[in-house]
Design an enzyme around this catalytic site. Structure first.
Site, PDB file in Angstrom:
ATOM      1  NE  ARG A 159      21.937   5.364  12.479  1.00 11.99           N
ATOM      2  CZ  ARG A 159      21.930   4.511  11.473  1.00 11.99           C
ATOM      3  NH1 ARG A 159      20.846   4.375  10.713  1.00 11.99           N
ATOM      4  NH2 ARG A 159      22.986   3.785  11.188  1.00 11.99           N
ATOM      5  CE  LYS A 199     -12.248   5.336  10.807  1.00  8.92           C
ATOM      6  NZ  LYS A 199     -12.001   4.764   9.472  1.00  8.92           N
ATOM      7  CE  LYS A 245      -5.169   2.182  10.254  1.00 10.47           C
ATOM      8  NZ  LYS A 245      -5.524   0.793   9.879  1.00 10.47           N
ATOM      9  CD  GLU A 302     -15.467   2.749   8.626  1.00 13.71           C
ATOM     10  OE1 GLU A 302     -14.245   2.868   8.480  1.00 13.71           O
ATOM     11  OE2 GLU A 302     -16.014   2.558   9.730  1.00 13.71           O
ATOM     12  CG  ASP A 304     -13.788  -0.959   7.181  1.00 14.80           C
ATOM     13  OD1 ASP A 304     -12.688  -1.115   6.632  1.00 14.80           O
ATOM     14  OD2 ASP A 304     -13.952  -1.010   8.409  1.00 14.80           O
TER      15      ASP A 304
END
Length: 336
Positions: A141, A209, A177, A244, A265
């Site tokens: 597994r 950001k 992410k 950004e 963005d």
């Protein structure tokens, strides 16, 4: 390709490796090292077997913790496992797949029939493993989970890269992410799918950001250009700075402040088609080189349009955070 463990004695738990000082780009799909793979695999096996994570890894102890297998399979029985694709996609993670069995049976022998980055169709024989049957059952597994997930990431990225190529030359990059603990492997899978890696983490590049700007503006009254200039003075000229920008004003301010990459963005392809020539003209006026990057709203249905709008690169998070696993199966039998 054959992989074999070097010895059968109990192994000390490897320490987590330091990520690369520069994240690998496209064309450098070099597999993570055995030590790096072991960190992930041993953690997964320890979890599955209910072992003490503070204790050294010992395959003999590990095998006794699989209640079903230890109670039903003779220790001397040898088995043969075949990894077969049940779907179409790009395979990735075969070194980790093979290593999972070696950690439980140092004499395990894995023959890879394809390489990472190869395309497969239903029925493709991907690999065979010869090992003690107990090791095959106990590691099954963990081995499958990793190779299926990494292959899913590579497949999703390859699909986006192919779709983007119909629109324009923009390169595709991943994001942070990623699954905690799997970043190194997932970023490798991105490269196997034809994509590139963005920064590895928080330490190797600067990315300013909207929250950074909003806090700096509220606390000190800084605009984007002032913030970028301050950061440049603090980190030096060798560290790449991505800023950004939510609109043209922020983008131009960041460019004047010294940003290397402008992350545009949540703007539409039409908006970017109008903005990109203006930013490139400003960069030329300033005697600067700048890369333009689009993010937000980029998926299989829109990636070609974004690739055609004039940016250099597109950042996409879906391949590492939500790609479906590639359907692979492991078929076991007693070795002849």
């Amino acid at each position: 390709m054959n992989t074999r463990a070097t010895n059968a004695r109990a192994m000390e738990r490897p320490r987590a490796p330091s990520p690369p000082s520069e994240p690998p780009r496209a064309g450098r799909a070099v597999s993570p090292s055995t030590a790096e793979i072991d960190v992930v695999l041993i953690a997964a096996l320890v979890e599955d077997l209910g072992l003490d994570p503070a204790e050294p890894w010992d395959p003999r102890v590990a095998l006794e913790r699989d209640l079903s297998t230890a109670a039903s399979v003779d220790p001397e029985t040898r088995g043969l496992a075949r990894l077969v694709s049940k779907g179409s996609g790009v395979v990735c993670g075969l070194a980790a797949f093979a290593r999972a069995f070696e950690l439980l049976d140092p004499g395990a022998r894995c023959e890879l029939r394809v390489e990472d980055g190869a395309g497969v169709e239903p029925g493709t024989l991907v690999a065979t493993v010869s090992a003690r049957a107990r090791a095959l059952l106990t590691a099954e597994r963990t081995a499958l989970n990793l190779v299926q997930r990494l292959s899913g990431t590579a497949t999703a990225m390859a699909d986006l890269v192919a779709r983007a190529a119909t629109g324009g030359p923009a390169r595709l990059l991943d994001t942070r992410k990623t699954t905690p603990g799997l970043r190194l492997l997932e970023k490798y899978a991105v490269r196997c799918g034809g994509g590139e890696n963005h920064r590895f983490g928080l330490f190797d590049e600067v990315m300013l950001k909207d929250n950074h700007l909003d806090l700096a503006r509220a606390a000190e009254g800084l605009d984007m250009g002032q913030l970028v200039a301050r950061v440049r003075a603090r980190v030096g000229g060798e560290v790449r700075i991505t800023a950004e920008a939510r609109d043209r004003a922020e983008a131009e301010s960041a460019l004047r402040g010294g940003a290397d990459v402008l992350l545009l963005d949540n703007q539409s392809p039409q908006e970017l088609s109008e903005l990109c020539p203006r930013l490139r003209a400003l960069a030329t006026e300033l005697g600067r080189r700048v890369e333009l990057e689009a993010s937000g709203g980029i998926d299989a249905s829109t990636v070609a349009a974004y690739a055609a709008c004039g940016v250099d690169r597109l950042s996409v998070g879906a391949p590492t955070h939500s790609a479906p696993a590639l359907d692979l199966s492991l078929r076991l039998e007693v070795a002849p």
